[in-house]
Design a protein around this motif. Sequence first.
Motif, PDB file in Angstrom:
ATOM      1  N   MET A  47       0.832  -1.192   0.000  1.00  0.00           N
ATOM      2  CA  MET A  47       0.000   0.000   0.000  1.00  0.00           C
ATOM      3  C   MET A  47       0.872   1.249   0.000  1.00  0.00           C
ATOM      4  O   MET A  47       1.864   1.324   0.727  1.00  0.00           O
ATOM      5  CB  MET A  47      -0.907   0.013   1.225  1.00  0.00           C
ATOM      6  N   VAL A  48       0.500   2.232  -0.807  1.00  0.00           N
ATOM      7  CA  VAL A  48       1.161   3.530  -0.828  1.00  0.00           C
ATOM      8  C   VAL A  48       0.282   4.572  -0.139  1.00  0.00           C
ATOM      9  O   VAL A  48       0.734   5.293   0.755  1.00  0.00           O
ATOM     10  CB  VAL A  48       1.460   3.985  -2.263  1.00  0.00           C
ATOM     11  N   ALA A  49      -0.985   4.636  -0.562  1.00  0.00           N
ATOM     12  CA  ALA A  49      -1.895   5.639  -0.012  1.00  0.00           C
ATOM     13  C   ALA A  49      -3.329   5.169  -0.220  1.00  0.00           C
ATOM     14  O   ALA A  49      -3.620   4.485  -1.205  1.00  0.00           O
ATOM     15  CB  ALA A  49      -1.687   6.990  -0.683  1.00  0.00           C
ATOM     16  N   THR A  50      -4.195   5.558   0.702  1.00  0.00           N
ATOM     17  CA  THR A  50      -5.616   5.274   0.561  1.00  0.00           C
ATOM     18  C   THR A  50      -6.419   6.525   0.884  1.00  0.00           C
ATOM     19  O   THR A  50      -5.951   7.418   1.606  1.00  0.00           O
ATOM     20  CB  THR A  50      -6.079   4.138   1.490  1.00  0.00           C
ATOM     21  N   ILE A  51      -7.630   6.576   0.347  1.00  0.00           N
ATOM     22  CA  ILE A  51      -8.531   7.685   0.630  1.00  0.00           C
ATOM     23  C   ILE A  51      -9.943   7.122   0.755  1.00  0.00           C
ATOM     24  O   ILE A  51     -10.413   6.387  -0.114  1.00  0.00           O
ATOM     25  CB  ILE A  51      -8.439   8.780  -0.459  1.00  0.00           C
ATOM     26  N   THR A  52     -10.609   7.451   1.851  1.00  0.00           N
ATOM     27  CA  THR A  52     -11.954   6.945   2.079  1.00  0.00           C
ATOM     28  C   THR A  52     -12.984   7.780   1.324  1.00  0.00           C
ATOM     29  O   THR A  52     -12.662   8.810   0.716  1.00  0.00           O
ATOM     30  CB  THR A  52     -12.298   6.984   3.572  1.00  0.00           C
ATOM     31  N   ASN A  53     -14.238   7.350   1.399  1.00  0.00           N
ATOM     32  CA  ASN A  53     -15.302   8.087   0.719  1.00  0.00           C
ATOM     33  C   ASN A  53     -15.483   9.476   1.317  1.00  0.00           C
ATOM     34  O   ASN A  53     -15.950  10.399   0.641  1.00  0.00           O
ATOM     35  CB  ASN A  53     -16.604   7.314   0.752  1.00  0.00           C
ATOM     36  N   SER A  54     -15.088   9.659   2.564  1.00  0.00           N
ATOM     37  CA  SER A  54     -15.209  10.969   3.215  1.00  0.00           C
ATOM     38  C   SER A  54     -13.946  11.818   3.067  1.00  0.00           C
ATOM     39  O   SER A  54     -13.909  12.946   3.558  1.00  0.00           O
ATOM     40  CB  SER A  54     -15.524  10.786   4.699  1.00  0.00           C
TER      41      SER A  54
END
Length: 112
Positions: A47-54
């Motif tokens: 994993m490098v980066a994640t972004i949630t729906n919010s």
Amino acid sequence: QVQLVESGGGLVQPGGSLRLSCAVSGSFFRAVTMGWYRQAPGKARDMVATITNSGSTDYVDSVKGRFTISRDNAKSMVYLQMNSLKPEDTAVYYCYRAGGYWGKGTLVTVSP
């Protein structure tokens, strides 16, 4: 049907910048977490980066302060702005959608 298509990879010198884009088709984009992963030669996909729906974000320690993940829900797009690139950032970068969906990847090479 969910499809993810990455673009923006290429060859860049150390210290340079690239912006990766991921076009996502299918339903419920606004409701799901998106992410960027990478796989260097001979290594596992991480994993490098994640972004949630919010809009909450998370980064692997090695890219904090250098990479920024963002999303445009109106366009069903996810981006990864990569600055101050290092040779160790060289990898195939994959876009990920929660539920187990992956793009085919885009190669980023950081070399003098």
